[in-house]
Scaffold this motif. Structure first.
Motif, PDB file in Angstrom:
ATOM      1  N   TRP A 264      66.435  49.294  59.374  1.00 51.47           N
ATOM      2  CA  TRP A 264      66.160  49.809  58.037  1.00 51.47           C
ATOM      3  C   TRP A 264      64.666  49.955  57.784  1.00 51.47           C
ATOM      4  CZ3 TRP A 264      63.154  47.374  54.454  1.00 51.47           C
ATOM      5  CH2 TRP A 264      62.927  45.984  54.595  1.00 51.47           C
ATOM      6  N   HIS A 265      63.860  49.056  58.385  1.00 51.90           N
ATOM      7  CA  HIS A 265      62.408  49.145  58.192  1.00 51.90           C
ATOM      8  C   HIS A 265      61.840  50.381  58.907  1.00 51.90           C
ATOM      9  CE1 HIS A 265      58.539  46.505  57.678  1.00 51.90           C
ATOM     10  NE2 HIS A 265      58.503  47.628  56.982  1.00 51.90           N
ATOM     11  N   GLU A 268      62.788  53.363  56.772  1.00 50.77           N
ATOM     12  CA  GLU A 268      61.905  53.450  55.613  1.00 50.77           C
ATOM     13  C   GLU A 268      60.571  54.089  55.996  1.00 50.77           C
ATOM     14  OE1 GLU A 268      60.855  50.246  52.244  1.00 50.77           O
ATOM     15  OE2 GLU A 268      59.864  49.827  54.161  1.00 50.77           O
ATOM     16  N   THR A 269      60.045  53.695  57.146  1.00 47.46           N
ATOM     17  CA  THR A 269      58.771  54.234  57.615  1.00 47.46           C
ATOM     18  C   THR A 269      58.875  55.735  57.890  1.00 47.46           C
ATOM     19  OG1 THR A 269      58.205  52.099  58.599  1.00 47.46           O
ATOM     20  CG2 THR A 269      56.999  54.019  59.389  1.00 47.46           C
TER      21      THR A 269
END
Length: 290
Positions: A264-265, A268-269
């Motif tokens: 998920w990170h 997001e990026t």
């Protein structure tokens, strides 16, 4: 509007693989982009098409548990002049355990973009289970004024179940053509058993990776600068660090690589990069999709 639809059953190819196909054609109309033709064989299909105030979005559905040993998925997307399409899928692409005899799983994607057309491909992450083997190939052909943006996030296994780079191999190939000229070529071959992926200078403690590409004949150095500024302004996530790099390609392209410890990170990026490039190249805001 009644469009040509064809549904067929999956059949093996000469190598014994079970081949599933999805083909779609997008065309521009007065009210926006429409899907004028589609063809699919189980277990993949277009589950839904929805207007996005001009562009047309489609969601790809896989009604199977995922890619099993011997499965081959083939996607062919044709974006006619002036059309604008957004493609995603319902959930993670799950790659199940394979065997030497069945030769693993494979995905082939082809994108054909007409003049001044746009294709945005933002699928959910790829999950490589223990003993999975995946060959992935992407081919993009751009005409004058066309824009192709695409992203991919790779998970090293079901980490909560103790899987971490326990797959057999991942082979990933990308080719981009502008008219008849090859302007980008990338080939990746990850074999965890014989590579020191956690070594310093490689991934270290990072586990999940992602890439975002944008190709168009109007991409310039200012676009890379805008992307770097956006990434530098992202909020800190404490110990969940993401390392990233931004570079222009040889011609007409921009690539962003990212690595972190959660899918998920990374998403997001890359979504932040996508938002910048939509604004810079298309003059559009991010999609508000729930």
């Amino acid at each position: 509007m009644n469009m040509p639809q064809h549904i067929a059953t999956t059949t093996p190819n000469q190598e014994g693989q079970r081949v599933s196909q999805l083909r779609a054609v997008f065309e521009k109309r007065e009210r926006g982009t429409v899907l004028t033709s589609k063809y699919h064989t189980a277990p993949i299909k277009i589950a839904k098409a929805f207007p996005l105030d001009g562009p047309l979005g489609v969601i790809v559905m896989d009604v199977s548990p995922g890619l099993l040993a011997g499965d081959r998925y083939e996607f062919d997307w044709q974006i006619k002049p002036g059309a604008h399409a957004y493609v995603t899928n319902q959930s993670f692409t799950k790659v199940h355990p394979s065997s030497v005899l069945l030769g693993g799983s494979s995905i082939r994607q082809s994108f054909e973009l007409g003049k001044e057309s746009v294709l945005e491909s933002m699928p959910e992450p790829v999950m490589l289970y223990r003993d999975a083997a995946l060959d992935s190939e992407t081919l993009v052909r751009l005409s004058e004024g066309a824009v192709w943006m695409g992203a991919e996030v790779l998970c090293p296994g079901r980490t909560l179940r103790g899987e971490l780079f326990d797959y057999i191999h991942l082979k990933n190939k990308v080719r981009v053509y502008y008219e008849d000229e090859l302007i980008y070529a990338q080939q990746q071959n990850i074999i965890p058993e014989s590579q020191q992926l956690s070594a310093p200078g490689c991934l270290g403690k990072l586990t999940h990776t992602g890439v975002f590409y944008a190709f168009a004949d109007r991409i310039q150095a200012k676009h890379a600068e805008a992307v770097r500024a956006a990434l530098e302004s992202l909020p800190s996530r404490g110990q969940r660090e993401v390392q990233w790099g931004v570079s222009l390609t040889y011609k007409h392209g921009l690539a962003v690589m990212a690595a972190g410890t959660t899918a998920w990170h990374i998403q997001e990026t890359l979504a932040a990069v996508w938002a910048v490039m939509r604004k810079e190249l298309l003059g559009l805001s991010p999609f508000a999709i729930s």
